[in-house]
Structure formats: C-alpha cells, structure tokens
Scaffold this motif. Structure first.
Motif, PDB file in Angstrom:
ATOM      1  N   PRO A  54       0.828  -1.217   0.000  1.00 36.14           N
ATOM      2  CA  PRO A  54       0.000   0.000   0.000  1.00 36.14           C
ATOM      3  C   PRO A  54       0.859   1.263   0.000  1.00 36.14           C
ATOM      4  CG  PRO A  54      -0.783  -1.571   1.641  1.00 36.14           C
ATOM      5  CD  PRO A  54       0.541  -2.082   1.146  1.00 36.14           C
ATOM      6  N   GLN A  55       0.331   2.307  -0.628  1.00 32.35           N
ATOM      7  CA  GLN A  55       1.051   3.566  -0.739  1.00 32.35           C
ATOM      8  C   GLN A  55       0.508   4.595   0.257  1.00 32.35           C
ATOM      9  OE1 GLN A  55       3.731   3.713  -2.976  1.00 32.35           O
ATOM     10  NE2 GLN A  55       3.202   1.534  -3.062  1.00 32.35           N
ATOM     11  N   PHE A  56       1.421   5.334   0.890  1.00 38.11           N
ATOM     12  CA  PHE A  56       1.048   6.388   1.828  1.00 38.11           C
ATOM     13  C   PHE A  56       1.832   7.654   1.473  1.00 38.11           C
ATOM     14  CE2 PHE A  56       0.953   2.341   4.299  1.00 38.11           C
ATOM     15  CZ  PHE A  56      -0.426   2.217   4.370  1.00 38.11           C
ATOM     16  N   PRO A  57       1.257   8.545   0.657  1.00 37.24           N
ATOM     17  CA  PRO A  57       1.974   9.744   0.205  1.00 37.24           C
ATOM     18  C   PRO A  57       2.506  10.581   1.362  1.00 37.24           C
ATOM     19  CG  PRO A  57      -0.070   9.472  -1.015  1.00 37.24           C
ATOM     20  CD  PRO A  57      -0.097   8.449   0.086  1.00 37.24           C
ATOM     21  N   GLU A  58       3.633  11.223   1.128  1.00 34.99           N
ATOM     22  CA  GLU A  58       4.334  11.936   2.193  1.00 34.99           C
ATOM     23  C   GLU A  58       3.680  13.255   2.581  1.00 34.99           C
ATOM     24  OE1 GLU A  58       8.386  12.339   1.083  1.00 34.99           O
ATOM     25  OE2 GLU A  58       8.802  10.177   1.118  1.00 34.99           O
ATOM     26  N   ASP A  59       2.872  13.851   1.699  1.00 35.53           N
ATOM     27  CA  ASP A  59       2.301  15.158   2.033  1.00 35.53           C
ATOM     28  C   ASP A  59       0.909  15.051   2.661  1.00 35.53           C
ATOM     29  OD1 ASP A  59       1.373  14.158  -0.369  1.00 35.53           O
ATOM     30  OD2 ASP A  59       1.077  16.115  -1.283  1.00 35.53           O
ATOM     31  N   PHE A  60       0.591  13.868   3.199  1.00 34.19           N
ATOM     32  CA  PHE A  60      -0.682  13.650   3.884  1.00 34.19           C
ATOM     33  C   PHE A  60      -0.413  13.302   5.346  1.00 34.19           C
ATOM     34  CE2 PHE A  60      -1.658  13.245  -0.480  1.00 34.19           C
ATOM     35  CZ  PHE A  60      -3.031  13.327  -0.668  1.00 34.19           C
ATOM     36  N   TRP A  68      -7.155   9.563   5.972  1.00 32.21           N
ATOM     37  CA  TRP A  68      -6.115  10.571   5.808  1.00 32.21           C
ATOM     38  C   TRP A  68      -6.723  11.975   5.807  1.00 32.21           C
ATOM     39  CZ3 TRP A  68      -7.175  13.629   1.689  1.00 32.21           C
ATOM     40  CH2 TRP A  68      -7.892  13.074   0.613  1.00 32.21           C
ATOM     41  N   MET A  69      -5.869  12.964   5.985  1.00 32.74           N
ATOM     42  CA  MET A  69      -6.280  14.356   5.845  1.00 32.74           C
ATOM     43  C   MET A  69      -5.172  15.139   5.148  1.00 32.74           C
ATOM     44  SD  MET A  69      -5.390  16.606   9.159  1.00 32.74           S
ATOM     45  CE  MET A  69      -4.939  17.851   7.963  1.00 32.74           C
ATOM     46  N   LYS A  70      -5.606  16.190   4.434  1.00 32.35           N
ATOM     47  CA  LYS A  70      -4.658  17.077   3.763  1.00 32.35           C
ATOM     48  C   LYS A  70      -5.159  18.506   3.906  1.00 32.35           C
ATOM     49  CE  LYS A  70      -2.090  17.732  -0.533  1.00 32.35           C
ATOM     50  NZ  LYS A  70      -1.878  17.274  -1.927  1.00 32.35           N
ATOM     51  N   PHE A  71      -4.256  19.425   4.199  1.00 33.85           N
ATOM     52  CA  PHE A  71      -4.636  20.820   4.407  1.00 33.85           C
ATOM     53  C   PHE A  71      -5.079  21.495   3.110  1.00 33.85           C
ATOM     54  CE2 PHE A  71      -1.758  20.211   8.071  1.00 33.85           C
ATOM     55  CZ  PHE A  71      -2.620  20.617   9.084  1.00 33.85           C
ATOM     56  N   GLU A  72      -6.107  22.348   3.240  1.00 29.64           N
ATOM     57  CA  GLU A  72      -6.497  23.243   2.159  1.00 29.64           C
ATOM     58  C   GLU A  72      -6.455  24.663   2.732  1.00 29.64           C
ATOM     59  OE1 GLU A  72     -10.075  21.907   0.151  1.00 29.64           O
ATOM     60  OE2 GLU A  72      -8.829  20.456  -0.932  1.00 29.64           O
ATOM     61  N   GLU A  73      -7.014  25.618   2.036  1.00 26.86           N
ATOM     62  CA  GLU A  73      -6.952  27.005   2.506  1.00 26.86           C
ATOM     63  C   GLU A  73      -7.727  27.186   3.803  1.00 26.86           C
ATOM     64  OE1 GLU A  73      -8.161  29.713  -0.491  1.00 26.86           O
ATOM     65  OE2 GLU A  73      -6.589  29.124  -1.912  1.00 26.86           O
ATOM     66  N   GLY A  74      -7.247  28.105   4.629  1.00 23.39           N
ATOM     67  CA  GLY A  74      -7.892  28.357   5.909  1.00 23.39           C
ATOM     68  C   GLY A  74      -7.745  27.157   6.818  1.00 23.39           C
ATOM     69  N   ASN A  75      -8.811  26.878   7.560  1.00 23.95           N
ATOM     70  CA  ASN A  75      -8.816  25.703   8.422  1.00 23.95           C
ATOM     71  C   ASN A  75      -9.539  24.528   7.773  1.00 23.95           C
ATOM     72  OD1 ASN A  75      -7.357  26.809  10.492  1.00 23.95           O
ATOM     73  ND2 ASN A  75      -9.138  27.422  11.707  1.00 23.95           N
ATOM     74  N   ARG A  76      -9.681  24.597   6.461  1.00 21.96           N
ATOM     75  CA  ARG A  76     -10.350  23.495   5.764  1.00 21.96           C
ATOM     76  C   ARG A  76      -9.364  22.349   5.507  1.00 21.96           C
ATOM     77  NH1 ARG A  76     -14.874  25.142   1.289  1.00 21.96           N
ATOM     78  NH2 ARG A  76     -16.210  26.371   2.663  1.00 21.96           N
ATOM     79  N   ILE A  77      -9.879  21.147   5.598  1.00 16.04           N
ATOM     80  CA  ILE A  77      -9.075  19.968   5.297  1.00 16.04           C
ATOM     81  C   ILE A  77      -9.871  19.043   4.387  1.00 16.04           C
ATOM     82  CG2 ILE A  77      -7.723  20.045   7.432  1.00 16.04           C
ATOM     83  CD1 ILE A  77      -9.606  17.864   8.526  1.00 16.04           C
ATOM     84  N   ARG A  78      -9.162  18.305   3.573  1.00 14.27           N
ATOM     85  CA  ARG A  78      -9.766  17.286   2.726  1.00 14.27           C
ATOM     86  C   ARG A  78      -9.447  15.931   3.347  1.00 14.27           C
ATOM     87  NH1 ARG A  78      -7.363  15.714  -2.449  1.00 14.27           N
ATOM     88  NH2 ARG A  78      -6.123  17.598  -2.175  1.00 14.27           N
ATOM     89  N   VAL A  79     -10.418  15.017   3.389  1.00 19.08           N
ATOM     90  CA  VAL A  79     -10.211  13.728   4.037  1.00 19.08           C
ATOM     91  C   VAL A  79     -10.724  12.596   3.143  1.00 19.08           C
ATOM     92  CG1 VAL A  79     -10.413  14.764   6.335  1.00 19.08           C
ATOM     93  CG2 VAL A  79     -12.423  13.751   5.269  1.00 19.08           C
ATOM     94  N   GLY A  80     -10.219  11.392   3.432  1.00 17.88           N
ATOM     95  CA  GLY A  80     -10.642  10.223   2.675  1.00 17.88           C
ATOM     96  C   GLY A  80     -10.057   8.958   3.266  1.00 17.88           C
ATOM     97  N   LEU A  81     -10.305   7.848   2.610  1.00 14.70           N
ATOM     98  CA  LEU A  81      -9.761   6.555   3.057  1.00 14.70           C
ATOM     99  C   LEU A  81      -8.418   6.312   2.380  1.00 14.70           C
ATOM    100  CD1 LEU A  81     -10.273   4.424   0.492  1.00 14.70           C
ATOM    101  CD2 LEU A  81     -12.606   4.487   1.365  1.00 14.70           C
TER     102      LEU A  81
END
Length: 231
Positions: A54-60, A68-81
C-alpha cells in the motif's frame, strides 16, 4: 592437417554454441506460450495471488483508523480513506457519506465503506463541520479504489481544533511503522490457514481480503487494524 583440425574444432564449438542457444530460445518460447494460454500448466503448480505494498503519500497525515487528511486554505481539510483500506475492501460498492453540515468528532465514525456483505465503519481523522462532499464518489464509489488520495476523496471539513487534534495524527513515515506493528500483532491472532487468506507471500494484505475471511476473523481484523467495527 593441423589447419583442418583447427577448422573442425572451431566448427564444433560454433555448432555447440548455436545448439545451446536454440535450446534456450525454445525454453523461452515454451514459457511464453504457457503464459499466453497456448500450453497447459500442471494443477500442482501454485499460482501466487497478486499483492502490492500500500502507498502512503508523504504530504498527507494519517489517523490510526486508516483515514487521511490534507490541508487546504484556511482551516479546511480534505479527508478520505487510504490505499490500505481500498486494498482490504476490494472493489467498493458504496460509501455511506454524511450530509453537508454534519458535525464530526475526531476518532468517531465518519463514513461507512461497503463491499458485498461487508461494511466497515471508518473514523474521522479530524473533527469539524462537513462543508463539501464528493458527489462523484456517490455515483462511482470505485473512484476510491482507483484514486484514494485524489479523485476519490470523501469529505471537506472546516476543522474546529487543529492545534489540539494534530498530535493524534501521523506522517507517512510514522504511519508505515504503525501499520507494520499492527500487522505483527494481527499475525499472533491468526492460524497459518487464515494468514494465507489474508496475506500474500510478500507479507502484504491480499486485495479484497474482506470478502475472503469468516465473520469472526473479519471483526478481529477491523478491530485491530481500523480500531472500529464491522457493521
């Protein structure tokens, strides 16, 4: 006479080399024909089940429930499995996604991943308010299989306590070590036959293992690896 002997020696050497080359080529052609289905393979020959790491990208950032979660603008985050989740579940039939405006708490159930008669409740990596859902994923859940970190994202959340909740997450390096620890712990629960169903020769989880395990074993896997429940 000497010239004739030398010539014969060279001829024999060249002939022998050509013959060996012919045999090697014939073996290669036979092997390719077998792979393409032109020959028959003995039933006694074991065909390994394809597995991959399985792959786990470094910027997450990752939660121990494999979201997982990844930062977006402000305090918003994008999430997924994560990639591990989609590999365990196999081709995903449906993802039960919360409505826009829903309130989520870190470590509590955020969505449910379905495949056949298996359903996995997955935990929110970060708390907050759902501000956007991936409508494409509702129409085509297999996006989460093909692109779990990009097109297959699930929610966007307005985070409520980033500074407080970030310490609960892991970077890619930490998460890989965490997965290895969980896998070692799991292996102590399973007998050899069950391990064969769950893990390939390379020690990685087999694609779609959720549908191959009995109910009791599936619940153990969910509890140990996803810290959640099989509902």
């Amino acid at each position: 006479m000497v010239i004739i002997l030398v010539a014969l020696t060279i001829f024999v050497a060249i002939s022998a080399q050509a013959f060996l080359h012919y045999l090697a080529r014939k073996r290669e052609v036979t092997r390719l024909e077998l792979r393409r289905g032109y020959g028959t393979v003995s039933p006694a020959v074991a065909v390994p089940v394809p597995v991959r790491v399985p792959q786990f990208p470094e910027d997450f950032y990752y939660h121990n429930g494999h979201a997982w979660m990844k930062f977006e603008e402000g305090n918003r985050i994008r999430v997924g499995l994560d990639d591990f989740t989609q590999q365990v579940m196999g081709d995903i039939d449906e993802i039960e996604i919360p409505l826009r405006g829903s309130k989520l708490n870190q470590g509590e159930v955020a969505w449910k991943v379905c495949h056949g008669n298996r359903k996995l409740s997955q935990l929110a990596p970060m708390g907050g308010t759902v501000v956007e859902v991936n409508e494409k994923l509702r129409r085509d859940p297999t996006l989460a299989n093909r692109s779990p970190y990009e097109e297959g994202w699930i929610l966007k959340i307005q985070a409520k306590a980033l500074n407080k909740e970030m310490p609960e997450l892991m970077d890619s390096f930490q998460f890989k070590a965490h997965v290895d620890q969980c896998k070692a712990k799991l292996m102590s629960f399973f007998n050899n036959q069950t391990l064969g169903l769950a893990y390939g020769d390379g020690g990685e989880v087999i694609k779609g293992v959720a549908g191959k395990l009995d109910e009791r074993t599936w619940k153990i896997l969910v509890s140990q690896l996803f810290h959640s429940s099989a509902e």
